[in-house]
Design a protein around this motif. Structure first.
Motif: not given
Length: 84
Positions: A4-5, A29-31
């Motif tokens: 996790m960041l 956005k993570s994807e």
């Protein structure tokens, strides 16, 4: 293993992420970040095509999409990669 960041993006980086989502290349956005990481790893020779295809198969099975949606996204990504 899960990492996790919390990463803050602004300016051009934020605009790129937003465009990837708005254009339908990525749902979040993570994807978009995960896809970009795989693309970079492939370009640098850190992942072979077989590993990338396996990852994509697993990702595709997580989110229900029609074959047409998948093909459309693949073609869009190919076009973006080729026209750089």
């Amino acid at each position: 293993m899960v990492t996790m960041l919390t990463i803050r993006f602004s300016g051009l980086q934020e605009q790129i992420l937003q465009r990837m989502v708005e254009s339908g290349v990525a749902q979040t956005k993570s994807e978009a970040i995960r896809m970009s990481l795989f693309n970079l790893a492939g370009e640098l020779g850190l992942l072979d095509d077989k590993a990338i295809v396996e990852f994509l198969r697993k990702e595709i099975s997580k989110t229900p999409r029609s074959a047409q949606e998948i093909l459309s996204q693949v073609e869009r990504i190919k076009h973006e990669t080729i026209t750089r």
